[in-house]
Motif scaffolding. Structure first.
Motif, PDB file in Angstrom:
ATOM      1  N   GLU A 233       0.828  -1.210   0.000  1.00 39.72           N
ATOM      2  CA  GLU A 233       0.000   0.000   0.000  1.00 39.72           C
ATOM      3  C   GLU A 233       0.860   1.257   0.000  1.00 39.72           C
ATOM      4  OE1 GLU A 233      -3.036   0.328   2.914  1.00 39.72           O
ATOM      5  OE2 GLU A 233      -3.740  -1.753   2.666  1.00 39.72           O
ATOM      6  N   ALA A 234       1.995   1.185   0.699  1.00 32.99           N
ATOM      7  CA  ALA A 234       2.886   2.337   0.789  1.00 32.99           C
ATOM      8  C   ALA A 234       3.723   2.538  -0.466  1.00 32.99           C
ATOM      9  CB  ALA A 234       3.802   2.184   2.005  1.00 32.99           C
ATOM     10  N   GLY A 235       3.575   1.651  -1.457  1.00 21.29           N
ATOM     11  CA  GLY A 235       4.319   1.783  -2.699  1.00 21.29           C
ATOM     12  C   GLY A 235       5.701   1.189  -2.680  1.00 21.29           C
ATOM     13  N   ALA A 236       5.954   0.272  -1.701  1.00 28.50           N
ATOM     14  CA  ALA A 236       7.296  -0.294  -1.571  1.00 28.50           C
ATOM     15  C   ALA A 236       7.576  -1.404  -2.571  1.00 28.50           C
ATOM     16  CB  ALA A 236       7.502  -0.827  -0.151  1.00 28.50           C
ATOM     17  N   GLY A 237       6.546  -1.910  -3.274  1.00 25.23           N
ATOM     18  CA  GLY A 237       6.773  -2.971  -4.244  1.00 25.23           C
ATOM     19  C   GLY A 237       5.513  -3.757  -4.523  1.00 25.23           C
ATOM     20  N   LEU A 238       5.703  -4.966  -5.058  1.00 20.77           N
ATOM     21  CA  LEU A 238       4.588  -5.834  -5.434  1.00 20.77           C
ATOM     22  C   LEU A 238       4.457  -6.963  -4.408  1.00 20.77           C
ATOM     23  CD1 LEU A 238       5.389  -6.307  -9.254  1.00 20.77           C
ATOM     24  CD2 LEU A 238       4.343  -4.339  -8.098  1.00 20.77           C
ATOM     25  N   ALA A 239       3.242  -7.295  -4.042  1.00 22.34           N
ATOM     26  CA  ALA A 239       3.002  -8.353  -3.060  1.00 22.34           C
ATOM     27  C   ALA A 239       2.104  -9.415  -3.660  1.00 22.34           C
ATOM     28  CB  ALA A 239       2.360  -7.784  -1.803  1.00 22.34           C
ATOM     29  N   VAL A 240       2.367 -10.663  -3.322  1.00 22.16           N
ATOM     30  CA  VAL A 240       1.433 -11.749  -3.606  1.00 22.16           C
ATOM     31  C   VAL A 240       0.679 -12.035  -2.314  1.00 22.16           C
ATOM     32  CG1 VAL A 240       1.267 -14.233  -3.973  1.00 22.16           C
ATOM     33  CG2 VAL A 240       2.586 -12.842  -5.548  1.00 22.16           C
ATOM     34  N   SER A 241      -0.649 -11.960  -2.384  1.00 19.08           N
ATOM     35  CA  SER A 241      -1.448 -12.175  -1.189  1.00 19.08           C
ATOM     36  C   SER A 241      -2.784 -12.776  -1.572  1.00 19.08           C
ATOM     37  CB  SER A 241      -1.650 -10.857  -0.431  1.00 19.08           C
ATOM     38  OG  SER A 241      -2.304 -11.079   0.807  1.00 19.08           O
ATOM     39  N   SER A 242      -3.521 -13.228  -0.555  1.00 23.46           N
ATOM     40  CA  SER A 242      -4.813 -13.860  -0.803  1.00 23.46           C
ATOM     41  C   SER A 242      -5.906 -12.806  -0.882  1.00 23.46           C
ATOM     42  CB  SER A 242      -5.137 -14.858   0.306  1.00 23.46           C
ATOM     43  OG  SER A 242      -5.595 -14.187   1.467  1.00 23.46           O
ATOM     44  N   ASP A 243      -6.984 -13.169  -1.574  1.00 23.33           N
ATOM     45  CA  ASP A 243      -8.129 -12.254  -1.659  1.00 23.33           C
ATOM     46  C   ASP A 243      -8.754 -12.029  -0.296  1.00 23.33           C
ATOM     47  OD1 ASP A 243      -9.101 -14.841  -1.443  1.00 23.33           O
ATOM     48  OD2 ASP A 243     -10.632 -14.622  -2.994  1.00 23.33           O
ATOM     49  N   VAL A 244      -8.658 -13.016   0.597  1.00 15.88           N
ATOM     50  CA  VAL A 244      -9.220 -12.869   1.942  1.00 15.88           C
ATOM     51  C   VAL A 244      -8.528 -11.730   2.688  1.00 15.88           C
ATOM     52  CG1 VAL A 244      -9.492 -13.999   4.194  1.00 15.88           C
ATOM     53  CG2 VAL A 244      -9.937 -15.270   2.084  1.00 15.88           C
ATOM     54  N   LEU A 245      -7.209 -11.660   2.581  1.00 14.26           N
ATOM     55  CA  LEU A 245      -6.456 -10.643   3.307  1.00 14.26           C
ATOM     56  C   LEU A 245      -6.415  -9.304   2.573  1.00 14.26           C
ATOM     57  CD1 LEU A 245      -3.416 -12.740   4.596  1.00 14.26           C
ATOM     58  CD2 LEU A 245      -5.659 -12.384   5.655  1.00 14.26           C
ATOM     59  N   ALA A 246      -6.436  -9.324   1.252  1.00 13.76           N
ATOM     60  CA  ALA A 246      -6.285  -8.085   0.481  1.00 13.76           C
ATOM     61  C   ALA A 246      -7.608  -7.380   0.211  1.00 13.76           C
ATOM     62  CB  ALA A 246      -5.589  -8.388  -0.845  1.00 13.76           C
ATOM     63  N   ASP A 247      -8.712  -8.047   0.425  1.00 15.07           N
ATOM     64  CA  ASP A 247     -10.013  -7.521  -0.012  1.00 15.07           C
ATOM     65  C   ASP A 247     -10.319  -6.133   0.544  1.00 15.07           C
ATOM     66  OD1 ASP A 247     -12.786  -7.974  -1.230  1.00 15.07           O
ATOM     67  OD2 ASP A 247     -13.271  -7.610   0.876  1.00 15.07           O
ATOM     68  N   ARG A 248     -10.077  -5.912   1.833  1.00 12.10           N
ATOM     69  CA  ARG A 248     -10.397  -4.613   2.426  1.00 12.10           C
ATOM     70  C   ARG A 248      -9.616  -3.488   1.751  1.00 12.10           C
ATOM     71  NH1 ARG A 248      -8.849  -2.855   8.543  1.00 12.10           N
ATOM     72  NH2 ARG A 248      -6.941  -3.861   7.836  1.00 12.10           N
ATOM     73  N   LEU A 258      -2.991  -7.042  -9.933  1.00 11.28           N
ATOM     74  CA  LEU A 258      -2.215  -6.950 -11.165  1.00 11.28           C
ATOM     75  C   LEU A 258      -2.612  -8.064 -12.134  1.00 11.28           C
ATOM     76  CD1 LEU A 258       1.268  -6.205  -9.548  1.00 11.28           C
ATOM     77  CD2 LEU A 258      -0.348  -4.569 -10.540  1.00 11.28           C
ATOM     78  N   PRO A 259      -2.255  -7.960 -13.403  1.00 10.81           N
ATOM     79  CA  PRO A 259      -2.579  -9.015 -14.368  1.00 10.81           C
ATOM     80  C   PRO A 259      -1.985 -10.354 -13.947  1.00 10.81           C
ATOM     81  CG  PRO A 259      -1.840  -7.036 -15.499  1.00 10.81           C
ATOM     82  CD  PRO A 259      -1.582  -6.808 -14.043  1.00 10.81           C
ATOM     83  N   GLY A 260      -2.671 -11.425 -14.285  1.00 11.73           N
ATOM     84  CA  GLY A 260      -2.219 -12.771 -13.952  1.00 11.73           C
ATOM     85  C   GLY A 260      -3.344 -13.579 -13.346  1.00 11.73           C
ATOM     86  N   ALA A 261      -3.252 -14.888 -13.492  1.00  9.79           N
ATOM     87  CA  ALA A 261      -4.292 -15.770 -12.969  1.00  9.79           C
ATOM     88  C   ALA A 261      -4.196 -15.879 -11.453  1.00  9.79           C
ATOM     89  CB  ALA A 261      -4.172 -17.155 -13.599  1.00  9.79           C
ATOM     90  N   ALA A 262      -5.349 -16.021 -10.804  1.00 10.95           N
ATOM     91  CA  ALA A 262      -5.373 -16.278  -9.366  1.00 10.95           C
ATOM     92  C   ALA A 262      -4.957 -17.724  -9.107  1.00 10.95           C
ATOM     93  CB  ALA A 262      -6.769 -16.031  -8.807  1.00 10.95           C
ATOM     94  N   VAL A 263      -4.254 -17.940  -8.031  1.00  6.79           N
ATOM     95  CA  VAL A 263      -3.761 -19.274  -7.673  1.00  6.79           C
ATOM     96  C   VAL A 263      -4.454 -19.719  -6.390  1.00  6.79           C
ATOM     97  CG1 VAL A 263      -1.753 -20.671  -7.079  1.00  6.79           C
ATOM     98  CG2 VAL A 263      -1.547 -18.818  -8.764  1.00  6.79           C
ATOM     99  N   ARG A 264      -5.076 -20.878  -6.464  1.00 10.72           N
ATOM    100  CA  ARG A 264      -5.809 -21.398  -5.304  1.00 10.72           C
ATOM    101  C   ARG A 264      -4.850 -21.929  -4.257  1.00 10.72           C
ATOM    102  NH1 ARG A 264      -7.874 -26.050  -3.115  1.00 10.72           N
ATOM    103  NH2 ARG A 264     -10.038 -26.010  -2.364  1.00 10.72           N
ATOM    104  N   SER A 265      -5.085 -21.529  -3.003  1.00 10.05           N
ATOM    105  CA  SER A 265      -4.275 -22.044  -1.905  1.00 10.05           C
ATOM    106  C   SER A 265      -4.573 -23.518  -1.674  1.00 10.05           C
ATOM    107  CB  SER A 265      -4.593 -21.260  -0.620  1.00 10.05           C
ATOM    108  OG  SER A 265      -4.004 -21.895   0.501  1.00 10.05           O
ATOM    109  N   PRO A 266      -3.567 -24.294  -1.261  1.00 11.62           N
ATOM    110  CA  PRO A 266      -3.834 -25.692  -0.913  1.00 11.62           C
ATOM    111  C   PRO A 266      -4.540 -25.834   0.436  1.00 11.62           C
ATOM    112  CG  PRO A 266      -1.546 -25.162  -0.471  1.00 11.62           C
ATOM    113  CD  PRO A 266      -2.131 -23.955  -1.152  1.00 11.62           C
TER     114      PRO A 266
END
Length: 317
Positions: A233-248, A258-266
């Motif tokens: 959020e602060a602009g420090a870079g790119l993060a990979v995270s889950s929709d559950v945590l990033a949704d808010r 960002l562009p790219g397919a979503a990856v399902r967690s195991p």
């Protein structure tokens, strides 16, 4: 072995009569007639085969055997009363302690607690954020939201949420991302292994699923997922995270997928409780509320059509 015990109401009537010095006095305490108390005492005497009171023209007097029994019976009834009161308090407690990963608490649970208060104002919530699952008995935990595959032995548990991972950045940074095919042009933000459980989706997993490569051992690392998202959020870079945590953050416009397919967690989040806790009405209400919130979340954030899976994960966590 079954206990050989007399009727409890007879024991109680006898103890009060011995303590109060007569059947009429006992009847006033028990809201019974003197005859009803006398009847209960005779039941106990018949069961024991011994007289507990001497009946005389001027009233009754407890015998020596009766005095000894009354002392023991009074102590036993006090203990029973304490045990019953403690059980009633524990069953009808209106406080609930819930534990989960710190990032789940910060990003998903905390923003919804006002709705829990609105739905159940009688329930007081204690929240513990911890990467360690904790012990229900030792740590006095009523509910846990655990990430894993299950089963969680010796507990009452059910699935709550599945996670889908994407790459995220702040709006300012995302405007400079021409293609995530070349993430080397940006700083990659990573979760530390302490919170990232084995085989969870990270940058390398997400990149492989999307057919791209990322530079190994480069970027910035953070102890918890919510800190990784804060850095993004602060602009420090790119993060990979889950929709559950990033949704808010996405809904608030602070992060962009960002562009790219979503990856399902195991793994999936599960609601877990001990069998004893699960019987408490307050705990059952919070469990039901969590499932209601999870359904509402998925209605507003549907599972993606472009998703790819990672396969089964390891043991429950």
């Amino acid at each position: 072995m079954p206990r050989d015990l007399p009727p409890l109401d007879a024991v109680r009537a006898f103890e009060v009569a011995a303590r109060r010095g007569g059947f009429a006095e006992a009847g006033r305490e028990l809201f019974l007639s003197a005859n009803a108390v006398a009847h209960q005492v005779r039941r106990l005497e018949g069961w024991l085969g011994v007289e507990l009171f001497v009946r005389g023209p001027r009233g009754v007097e407890v015998t020596a055997v009766g005095r000894r029994l009354a002392r023991r019976a009074g102590s036993a009834l006090d203990d029973l009363g304490d045990a019953l009161a403690e059980t009633r308090r524990s069953v009808h407690r209106t406080d609930v302690t819930i534990t989960a990963f710190p990032s789940f608490v910060s990003c998903w649970l905390m923003p919804r607690l006002d709705r829990l208060r609105a739905a159940h104002p009688e329930i007081d919530i204690r929240v513990i954020g911890s990467v360690i699952p904790g012990d229900f008995g030792r740590d006095r935990i009523d509910l846990a939201v655990r990430l894993g595959t299950g089963p969680f032995e010796g507990t009452v548990h059910e699935p709550l949420l599945t996670e889908w991972f994407r790459a995220y950045a702040s709006p300012t940074v995302s405007a400079t991302v021409v293609s995530v095919v070349d993430p080397g042009a940006h700083v990659l933000l990573h979760d530390e292994p302490e919170e990232l459980i084995p085989d969870q989706v990270d940058w390398p997993t997400w990149a492989v699923a999307n057919g791209i490569a990322v530079p190994a051992g480069r970027g910035s690392w953070f102890s918890h997922s919510y800190l990784t998202l804060d850095a993004a959020e602060a602009g420090a870079g790119l993060a990979v995270s889950s929709d559950v945590l990033a949704d808010r953050s996405v809904r608030a416009g602070r992060l962009v997928a960002l562009p790219g397919a979503a990856v399902r967690s195991p793994y999936r989040y599960h609601v877990v409780a001990s069998a004893e806790s699960a019987r408490r009405p307050a705990v059952a209400s919070v469990r039901a509320w969590l499932h209601t919130e999870a359904r509402a979340f998925r209605e507003g954030c549907p599972e993606p059509d472009d998703a790819v899976g990672t396969g089964a994960g390891g043991p429950g966590s």
